[in-house]
Design a protein around this motif. Structure first.
Motif, mmCIF file in Angstrom:
data_model
loop_
_atom_site.group_PDB
_atom_site.id
_atom_site.type_symbol
_atom_site.label_atom_id
_atom_site.label_comp_id
_atom_site.label_asym_id
_atom_site.label_seq_id
_atom_site.Cartn_x
_atom_site.Cartn_y
_atom_site.Cartn_z
ATOM 1 N N GLY A 178 23.683 -31.711 -2.218
ATOM 2 C CA GLY A 178 24.616 -31.009 -3.082
ATOM 3 C C GLY A 178 25.036 -31.908 -4.223
ATOM 4 N N ASP A 179 26.021 -31.468 -4.989
ATOM 5 C CA ASP A 179 26.497 -32.234 -6.132
ATOM 6 C C ASP A 179 27.383 -33.390 -5.670
ATOM 7 O OD1 ASP A 179 25.195 -30.338 -7.622
ATOM 8 O OD2 ASP A 179 27.020 -29.260 -8.206
ATOM 9 N N VAL A 180 27.188 -34.550 -6.292
ATOM 10 C CA VAL A 180 27.926 -35.760 -5.913
ATOM 11 C C VAL A 180 28.246 -36.557 -7.174
ATOM 12 C CG1 VAL A 180 27.903 -37.871 -4.508
ATOM 13 C CG2 VAL A 180 26.632 -35.852 -3.744
ATOM 14 N N PRO A 181 29.454 -37.086 -7.311
ATOM 15 C CA PRO A 181 29.752 -37.969 -8.446
ATOM 16 C C PRO A 181 28.833 -39.197 -8.444
ATOM 17 C CG PRO A 181 31.770 -37.313 -7.328
ATOM 18 C CD PRO A 181 30.642 -36.862 -6.464
ATOM 19 N N SER A 182 28.542 -39.714 -9.620
ATOM 20 C CA SER A 182 27.547 -40.779 -9.746
ATOM 21 C C SER A 182 27.911 -42.039 -8.966
ATOM 22 C CB SER A 182 27.347 -41.134 -11.226
ATOM 23 O OG SER A 182 26.753 -40.065 -11.918
#
Length: 283
Positions: A178-182
């Motif tokens: 899924g989406d994850v901060p860098s």
């Protein structure tokens, strides 16, 4: 029993750096007999656990859910600087507030995947019991064979390029996690490429894991597409002082149901929440 969402409350917990961390509390109708903190997997929003938390509340337990900081819109993810260690510190603050509010009620930690790895980094002396669900270490050579070949390419090529273009890791668009901060993705990548996982940043980890003494149950499934039996065993062997019951199920043992890495928390399998978890919940 149907849960009335009007019993839900939202509040904020203040992190040690001053950030306000939203949490959602699912209150039972009467006095709670225990408290459950639901600690999410990587790239999994708190809304995914809402049905599960409501189920716990309908059966007399206060349940608390939350998001890791930076979980939200692409704009929020692009702006977020947190790494996984920052998340650990946030969860430490959340547990302290949840345990304070619990008073004399026993607190159970339910850690899904990443949530099963961070217990040593919080005040686990406040926990009456610990349940981990599909939690293993993330070292790529201990991944399931179906994803093992992709993992080095993922960590060394796909993730860095995607973050350079998008400003965060856009896993949903790539259909890879899924989406994850860098910042969190970079640190997690470093862990997943190291044979001893998070010990690359935390050489003190073996001693911290050995300090955990609350009774623990590890729940896993043979059809988990990410975590192998070896990965799950490797993580839980670090909890060398805890009394651990390890339960691993095949689809045949669950009426042919395939739960994988996330399926246990889907409402279609609510009957399993009572059957598999009730004996291990404190209170």
């Amino acid at each position: 029993m149907i849960y009335d969402t009007r019993h839900n409350t939202r509040q904020t917990v203040l992190a040690d750096d001053g950030r306000a961390l939203p949490i959602t509390t699912f209150e039972p109708e009467g006095e709670p007999r225990g408290v459950v903190l639901v600690v999410p997997a990587m790239a999994t929003p708190s809304s995914f656990y809402s049905s599960f938390a409501a189920h716990l509340a309908a059966r007399g337990r206060r349940a608390v859910t939350f998001d890791y900081r930076g979980t939200g819109s692409p704009a929020e993810m692009k702006a977020e600087t947190a790494d996984v260690d920052r998340w650990f510190a946030d969860v430490r603050a959340i547990l302290d507030v949840v345990a304070d509010d619990a008073g004399d009620l026993p607190v159970t930690w339910i850690g899904h995947s990443l949530g099963g790895q961070m217990v040593p980094f919080v005040d686990h002396t406040r926990l009456a019991s610990i349940i981990t669900v599909t939690a293993g270490d993330g070292y790529w050579r201990r991944n399931q064979p179906g994803v093992r070949w992709l993992a080095p390419v993922m960590w060394r090529v796909i993730a860095p390029l995607a973050m350079r273009v998008a400003g965060y890791y856009p896993g949903r668009r790539l259909n890879l996690l899924g989406d994850v901060p860098s910042g969190a993705m970079r640190q997690w990548s470093r862990w997943c490429l190291h044979p001893e996982y998070l010990q690359v940043d935390h050489p003190e980890a073996p001693a911290l894991f050995a300090e955990v003494k609350a009774p623990m149950m590890s729940l896993s499934f043979t059809d988990d597409e990410l975590m192998s039996a070896e990965s799950i065993q490797h993580l839980h062997d670090w909890y060398s002082s805890a009394d651990i019951v390890r339960q691993r199920y095949t689809p045949a043992q669950l009426d042919g149901r395939h739960l994988g890495h996330h399926g246990f928390f889907r409402s279609a399998h609510a009957d399993l929440w009572d059957e598999l978890l009730e004996p291990w919940l404190a209170g």
